[in-house]
Design a protein around this motif. Sequence first.
Motif, PDB file in Angstrom:
ATOM      1  N   GLY A 219       0.830  -1.203   0.000  1.00 47.88           N
ATOM      2  CA  GLY A 219       0.000   0.000   0.000  1.00 47.88           C
ATOM      3  C   GLY A 219       0.864   1.252   0.000  1.00 47.88           C
ATOM      4  N   SER A 221       1.041   4.855   2.321  1.00 49.43           N
ATOM      5  CA  SER A 221       0.501   5.542   3.490  1.00 49.43           C
ATOM      6  C   SER A 221       0.670   7.059   3.368  1.00 49.43           C
ATOM      7  CB  SER A 221       1.211   5.046   4.755  1.00 49.43           C
ATOM      8  OG  SER A 221       0.689   5.683   5.908  1.00 49.43           O
ATOM      9  N   THR A 224      -3.994  11.039   6.986  1.00 54.25           N
ATOM     10  CA  THR A 224      -5.422  10.877   6.677  1.00 54.25           C
ATOM     11  C   THR A 224      -6.086  12.187   6.258  1.00 54.25           C
ATOM     12  OG1 THR A 224      -5.880  11.114   9.043  1.00 54.25           O
ATOM     13  CG2 THR A 224      -5.735   8.863   8.164  1.00 54.25           C
ATOM     14  N   ALA A 227      -5.262  12.405   2.316  1.00 54.20           N
ATOM     15  CA  ALA A 227      -5.138  11.069   1.743  1.00 54.20           C
ATOM     16  C   ALA A 227      -5.910  10.881   0.444  1.00 54.20           C
ATOM     17  CB  ALA A 227      -5.616  10.040   2.762  1.00 54.20           C
ATOM     18  N   MET A 231      -3.736   7.780  -0.833  1.00 56.95           N
ATOM     19  CA  MET A 231      -3.569   6.609   0.035  1.00 56.95           C
ATOM     20  C   MET A 231      -4.036   5.338  -0.668  1.00 56.95           C
ATOM     21  SD  MET A 231      -5.242   5.744   3.773  1.00 56.95           S
ATOM     22  CE  MET A 231      -4.283   6.965   4.679  1.00 56.95           C
ATOM     23  N   ASN A 233      -4.653   1.737   0.943  1.00 58.81           N
ATOM     24  CA  ASN A 233      -4.669   1.053   2.237  1.00 58.81           C
ATOM     25  C   ASN A 233      -4.526  -0.455   2.022  1.00 58.81           C
ATOM     26  OD1 ASN A 233      -5.257  -0.059   4.754  1.00 58.81           O
ATOM     27  ND2 ASN A 233      -6.632   1.627   5.276  1.00 58.81           N
ATOM     28  N   LEU A 235      -4.530  -2.813   4.112  1.00 54.92           N
ATOM     29  CA  LEU A 235      -5.477  -3.590   4.908  1.00 54.92           C
ATOM     30  C   LEU A 235      -6.832  -3.686   4.213  1.00 54.92           C
ATOM     31  CD1 LEU A 235      -4.641  -2.266   8.484  1.00 54.92           C
ATOM     32  CD2 LEU A 235      -3.933  -4.427   7.447  1.00 54.92           C
ATOM     33  N   THR A 236      -7.235  -2.602   3.553  1.00 54.74           N
ATOM     34  CA  THR A 236      -8.493  -2.631   2.801  1.00 54.74           C
ATOM     35  C   THR A 236      -8.394  -3.592   1.626  1.00 54.74           C
ATOM     36  OG1 THR A 236      -8.988  -0.345   3.418  1.00 54.74           O
ATOM     37  CG2 THR A 236     -10.143  -1.247   1.507  1.00 54.74           C
ATOM     38  N   ASP A 269      -0.212  -3.266   8.077  1.00 53.59           N
ATOM     39  CA  ASP A 269      -0.707  -1.926   8.345  1.00 53.59           C
ATOM     40  C   ASP A 269      -1.073  -1.291   7.005  1.00 53.59           C
ATOM     41  OD1 ASP A 269       1.750  -1.222   7.199  1.00 53.59           O
ATOM     42  OD2 ASP A 269       2.707  -0.936   9.154  1.00 53.59           O
ATOM     43  N   VAL A 270      -1.258   0.013   6.989  1.00 57.64           N
ATOM     44  CA  VAL A 270      -1.690   0.685   5.761  1.00 57.64           C
ATOM     45  C   VAL A 270      -0.685   0.485   4.627  1.00 57.64           C
ATOM     46  CG1 VAL A 270      -2.176   2.933   4.706  1.00 57.64           C
ATOM     47  CG2 VAL A 270      -3.055   2.414   6.986  1.00 57.64           C
ATOM     48  N   SER A 271       0.588   0.505   4.933  1.00 59.20           N
ATOM     49  CA  SER A 271       1.602   0.450   3.884  1.00 59.20           C
ATOM     50  C   SER A 271       1.911  -0.961   3.395  1.00 59.20           C
ATOM     51  CB  SER A 271       2.892   1.118   4.365  1.00 59.20           C
ATOM     52  OG  SER A 271       3.396   0.443   5.499  1.00 59.20           O
TER      53      SER A 271
END
Length: 405
Positions: A219, A221, A224, A227, A231, A233, A235-236, A269-271
Motif C-alpha cells: 500500500g 501511506s 489521513t 489522503a 492513500m 490502504n 489492509l483494505t 498496516d496501511v503500507s
Amino acid sequence: MKIESRFLKYISFDTQSSEESTTSPSTDKQKVLGEFLAEEMRILKLQDVMQDEYGIVYGTIPGNTDQGDVMGFIAHMDTSPDASGENVNPQIIRNYNGQVITINDEKKMYLDPEEYPELKNLIHHDIITTDGTTLLGADDKAGIAIIMSVAEYMYRHPEFKHNDIKIAFTCDEEVGRGTEHFNIERFNADYAYTVDGGDINQYNFENFNAYKAIVHITGQSFHTGDAKGKMVNALTIARNFDSMLGEANRPETTEGYEGFYHLYDMHGDVSGATLTYLLREHDMSKMHKLMERMSSTADYLNTIHENSVQIEYVHQYDNMKDIIVKVPHIVEQIDIAMRDLGMDPRPTPIRGGTDGAMLSYKGLPCPNLGTGGYNYHGEYEYASLTQMKKGVELILRMIKNNIED
C-alpha cells in the motif's frame, strides 16, 4: 503392561513441538520420551534399537520366519503446539453409558453426545479425557501405545509367527517435519502403516494435496487529512481479497472430499499486509483451480491498484493415493483383517496430511490406521481405551494374515 498403563505413562511426557524452532527435533523434550521408548524396546528384546541425532527411534521385532512381507509401523512422539501438553491430568470414564461427560465444570467444558455424536458409538467403552487445561496426547501417543503393546505381545508369545517387524517413532509431525530426516534405508521395510488416525474402524490411503499461499500486499501511506487520491490502504485491499474468494470454500463450510482456502494468519498496516493461506484439495486439478482463482483475484485488484498484490505459492505435500494405488494389497489387508475381527471397515479420506504421505513419495508406501482418539489438538481431546485395544488386535491380525496368505 496393560495398554492403559502404557498410554498413561506416555502422556505424562511433555513432548510439544515448536513451529518457531529450526532445530531437529524442534524441542529437546521429545528426545526424553524417545530415550524411554528405546529402553522399553530393548527390554522387549527388539533388535537394532537406536535413537538418532534427530530424535527418531528405530527398532526391529525380530522375525521367527522369513515368510510374508517385512511390515513397518510408525507413530509420532510430539504433540501439537496448539495446546499445552505439560502436566496432563487425565480422567477415566469406565463403561461409558452415553451421558454428558464433564471435562471441567469450573470452565463449563463438557462432552455432549449431541455435540460430539461419535460418542454415541462408544457406549460401554472406557474413555480417557483431559481435565480441560491441556490436550490429552492421544495424537499420537495412542499410536505409540498400540505399537508397543504389539511388541510386548510378540515378546510374550514367541509362538506367534511373523517376519521382521519394523517400528519407528518420529518427532515434529505436528509441525510438518516428521519425515524430514527419516531414514528409509535404515528402516528397511517393504511398506509401513502410520498409526495416527481417529476412529479405529477408519483407515486412510488418500489425503489432501497441499500448498501454502502467501499473499503480499503493498500500500501507500499518507496522512489521513491529505489522503484523497493518494492513500492505498493495504489492509483494505487485504479485506477485499479475502472476501472475493467467497464463503463456499472454507474449512468451516466443507467436508469429505471438498477442498478449501484457509486464511490462518493476517497482519500488517496501511503500507503493507500479508495474508497466509492453506490450500487443500484431494484432486490436483481442483487445486489448480483454487490457485487460478486466487491469481485472478490478485490480477483484478492489480488493475485497480497497480502491482499491489503478489502471491507466492509453496508446495507442502501430495495425495498419497497416487502411490498407494500401485500396491493395492497393503490396503486390502487392512479391510480383510477388520472384517475378520468383526469391525466396520471404513476407508476415509484424510482432511489433512500425514507422515505417511511424505513417506509414500519417498519410496515407502504408507497408509494410515486409527488409534481411537478424537478432538485432537485441544482441551476437548479424548480417547477410547477400548478402541486402542482393538488397534492392537487389528495389527496382530494383519501380521497373521500376511504370513498365512
